[in-house]
Design a protein around this motif. Structure first.
Motif, short mmCIF file in Angstrom:
data_model
loop_
_atom_site.label_atom_id
_atom_site.label_comp_id
_atom_site.label_asym_id
_atom_site.label_seq_id
_atom_site.Cartn_x
_atom_site.Cartn_y
_atom_site.Cartn_z
N ALA A 193 0.83 -1.22 0.00
CA ALA A 193 0.00 0.00 0.00
C ALA A 193 0.85 1.26 0.00
O ALA A 193 0.41 2.32 -0.44
N HIS A 194 2.08 1.15 0.51
CA HIS A 194 2.96 2.31 0.61
C HIS A 194 4.03 2.28 -0.48
O HIS A 194 4.30 1.23 -1.07
N ALA A 195 4.65 3.43 -0.72
CA ALA A 195 5.72 3.51 -1.71
C ALA A 195 6.97 2.80 -1.17
O ALA A 195 7.37 3.01 -0.02
N VAL A 196 7.57 1.96 -1.99
CA VAL A 196 8.78 1.23 -1.61
C VAL A 196 10.03 2.07 -1.87
O VAL A 196 11.02 1.95 -1.15
N TYR A 197 9.97 2.93 -2.88
CA TYR A 197 11.15 3.69 -3.30
C TYR A 197 10.89 5.19 -3.17
O TYR A 197 9.77 5.67 -3.39
N ASP A 198 11.93 5.90 -2.80
CA ASP A 198 11.90 7.36 -2.79
C ASP A 198 12.27 7.84 -4.19
O ASP A 198 13.46 7.91 -4.52
N ILE A 199 11.28 8.15 -4.98
CA ILE A 199 11.53 8.53 -6.37
C ILE A 199 12.47 9.73 -6.45
O ILE A 199 13.32 9.81 -7.35
N GLU A 200 12.34 10.66 -5.52
CA GLU A 200 13.17 11.87 -5.54
C GLU A 200 14.60 11.60 -5.10
O GLU A 200 15.46 12.48 -5.19
N ASP A 223 38.53 18.89 -23.20
CA ASP A 223 39.86 18.57 -23.75
C ASP A 223 39.87 17.25 -24.50
O ASP A 223 40.73 17.02 -25.35
N PHE A 224 38.90 16.38 -24.19
CA PHE A 224 38.84 15.07 -24.83
C PHE A 224 37.58 14.91 -25.69
O PHE A 224 37.23 13.79 -26.07
N ASP A 225 36.91 16.05 -25.95
CA ASP A 225 35.76 16.05 -26.85
C ASP A 225 34.71 15.05 -26.36
O ASP A 225 34.16 14.27 -27.15
N LEU A 226 34.40 15.11 -25.06
CA LEU A 226 33.66 14.03 -24.39
C LEU A 226 32.53 14.57 -23.54
O LEU A 226 32.68 15.56 -22.83
N ARG A 227 31.40 13.88 -23.61
CA ARG A 227 30.26 14.16 -22.72
C ARG A 227 29.69 12.85 -22.19
O ARG A 227 29.46 11.90 -22.95
N PHE A 228 29.44 12.80 -20.88
CA PHE A 228 28.69 11.72 -20.24
C PHE A 228 27.31 12.25 -19.87
O PHE A 228 27.18 13.36 -19.35
N ILE A 229 26.27 11.43 -20.11
CA ILE A 229 24.90 11.81 -19.74
C ILE A 229 24.31 10.70 -18.88
O ILE A 229 24.27 9.53 -19.28
N ALA A 230 23.87 11.06 -17.68
CA ALA A 230 23.29 10.11 -16.72
C ALA A 230 21.77 10.22 -16.73
O ALA A 230 21.22 11.32 -16.56
N LEU A 231 21.10 9.09 -16.92
CA LEU A 231 19.64 9.03 -16.94
C LEU A 231 19.11 8.32 -15.71
O LEU A 231 19.83 7.57 -15.05
N ASP A 232 17.84 8.55 -15.43
CA ASP A 232 17.16 7.87 -14.33
C ASP A 232 16.16 6.89 -14.93
O ASP A 232 14.95 7.14 -14.96
N LEU A 233 16.68 5.78 -15.44
CA LEU A 233 15.85 4.73 -16.00
C LEU A 233 16.18 3.43 -15.28
O LEU A 233 17.29 2.91 -15.41
N ASN A 234 15.22 2.92 -14.51
CA ASN A 234 15.40 1.65 -13.80
C ASN A 234 14.04 1.10 -13.43
O ASN A 234 13.14 1.84 -13.02
N HIS A 235 13.86 -0.20 -13.60
CA HIS A 235 12.59 -0.88 -13.30
C HIS A 235 11.40 -0.12 -13.90
O HIS A 235 10.38 0.10 -13.23
N ILE A 236 11.52 0.26 -15.15
CA ILE A 236 10.48 1.10 -15.74
C ILE A 236 9.14 0.38 -15.87
O ILE A 236 8.09 1.02 -15.96
N GLN A 237 9.16 -0.95 -15.85
CA GLN A 237 7.90 -1.69 -15.94
C GLN A 237 7.02 -1.50 -14.71
O GLN A 237 5.83 -1.78 -14.75
N ASP A 238 7.59 -1.00 -13.61
CA ASP A 238 6.83 -0.80 -12.37
C ASP A 238 6.26 0.60 -12.26
O ASP A 238 5.70 0.97 -11.22
N PHE A 239 6.42 1.41 -13.29
CA PHE A 239 5.94 2.79 -13.24
C PHE A 239 4.43 2.83 -12.98
O PHE A 239 3.67 2.05 -13.55
N GLY A 240 4.02 3.72 -12.08
CA GLY A 240 2.61 3.87 -11.76
C GLY A 240 2.13 2.99 -10.63
O GLY A 240 0.95 3.07 -10.23
N THR A 241 3.01 2.13 -10.08
CA THR A 241 2.68 1.30 -8.92
C THR A 241 3.48 1.78 -7.71
O THR A 241 4.31 2.69 -7.82
N THR A 242 3.25 1.17 -6.56
CA THR A 242 4.05 1.53 -5.38
C THR A 242 5.46 0.96 -5.47
O THR A 242 6.27 1.18 -4.57
N TRP A 243 5.75 0.24 -6.53
CA TRP A 243 7.12 -0.20 -6.82
C TRP A 243 7.85 0.78 -7.75
O TRP A 243 8.97 0.52 -8.14
#
Length: 379
Positions: A193-200, A223-243
């Protein structure tokens, strides 16, 4: 002086630390450019924050923050020439020994990417140190949870730093989020019934001083013509549930729109996207939406599976799954070209001005398992 030699020298100092001395120190970058370093540490009692630093052990420069805190984040400028930066931290009567980190080289850049530290049993990182890296990144799941007794909230990340204190005080660390990095209650067999993860990801963002929104970020090394990009994608199948673990990722989400705009605006020759999800899950649940942007980069890196896996996606895009716990279920990517069930990490090597870079899978003994050469993007 190599990082390994610097750490060996540092160990002589730490063996004589007095009770009350500051030992838990970690480094990070607070902005999208490597013009600042954040020196982070913790103290038992609230106190001010002082960092003394300089190009030699004589130090000579100082930053002071008067606020009384137990979790300290102090920015210092990175304006030294190539070589070592020496620093020491103070808070009240607590003081650290002088430690060092390498300034970024002008000719060669070595970056380590690890994942799934939270469930790894690896304790020997000497192979990583022998690679003499300049930067440490993660592909998520840096801790097992935020609810283990004695490791609640930010204390889970404190325990992570305590596993490899010399590593973290000498090497800037830019982690990304996995689901375990925000797990505030046990997951259980079905959504409660409660949220398992702190989305924030409040504890993660409080502990680490990272660029941008912190739950997503990008970091450039011009200097190395380089960019890293970090995304917040994990367990996306649980979106909209308390998981649900991650932020929205649909076509109208802030996360996707920012990534799309970054990819359109990015002029860097090398662009590495980091996430903590299986690429086939992202492909299927978004009907290829994200992959239209992924393929504009140089490579896609994840820490979803407990193994080493390299695949070639649409258009030849390299896809890497790395993990410090390599004994998981062996489900290869459909486009897999290399697979190994060993504890592993990625070593990325860049040479300034060169048209290609190199990615190596290495096991924890430092043996090369697989090598990929990636050319600069054609803009």
């Amino acid at each position: 002086m190599t990082l390994l030699r610097a750490l060996a020298s540092l160990s002589l100092f730490t063996s004589g630390l007095q009770a009350g001395s500051i030992e838990r120190i970690w480094l990070s970058h607070p902005s999208n450019q490597p013009n600042q370093m954040v020196i982070n540490w913790e103290t038992q009692a609230p106190g001010d924050s002082v960092v003394e630093f300089g190009p030699t052990s004589a130090l000579g420069q100082k930053v002071i923050l008067e606020d009384k805190v137990t979790l300290h984040h102090v920015k210092i400028p990175l304006d030294f020439k190539e070589g070592l930066c020496h620093y020491r931290v103070r808070s009240g009567d607590d003081v650290s020994r002088v430690a060092t980190f390498k300034n970024y080289s002008k000719d060669t850049l070595r970056v380590i990417i690890v994942a799934d530290w939270g469930y790894s049993k690896v304790t020997d990182f000497s192979a990583v140190l022998r690679d003499d890296p300049h930067l440490l990144l993660s592909a998520g799941d840096n801790v097992a949870s935020l609810h283990e007794k004695g490791r609640e909230g930010t204390r889970a990340f404190s325990a992570l730093i305590d596993q490899q204190p010399a590593l973290f005080r000498s090497l800037p660390f830019l982690p990304i989020l996995g689901n375990h990095d925000r797990e505030i209650t046990p997951r259980g067999p079905k959504p409660p019934a409660h949220a398992v993860y702190d989305i924030e990801a409040s504890a993660y963002r409080e502990f680490f001083a990272l660029p941008g929104d912190e739950w997503k970020w990008h970091f450039d090394l011009p200097d190395f013509d380089l960019r890293f990009i970090a995304l917040d994608l994990n367990h996306i199948q649980d979106f909209g549930t308390t998981w649900q673990t991650c932020h929205p990722y649909d076509a109208s989400s802030a996360q996707f729109l920012e990534y799309r705009d970054l990819m359109a605006q990015t002029k860097a020759g090398f662009v590495f996207t980091l996430m903590n999800e299986k690429q086939t899950a992202v492909q299927g649940l978004t009907k290829g939406l994200w992959h239209e942007e992924f393929v504009k980069g140089s490579a896609l890196v994840t820490g979803f599976g407990y193994f080493a896996d390299r695949a070639e996606l649409k258009g030849g895009l390299p896809y890497f799954n790395t993990c410090l716990k390599g004994d998981g279920s062996p489900y290869k990517d459909p486009q897999s070209k290399f697979f190994a069930q060993q504890d592993n990490y990625l070593l990325l090597t860049f040479q300034r001005g060169e048209p290609t870079m190199q990615v190596q899978f290495k096991n924890m003994q430092g043996e090369v398992l697989d090598t990929t050469v990636i050319p600069k993007r054609k803009l």
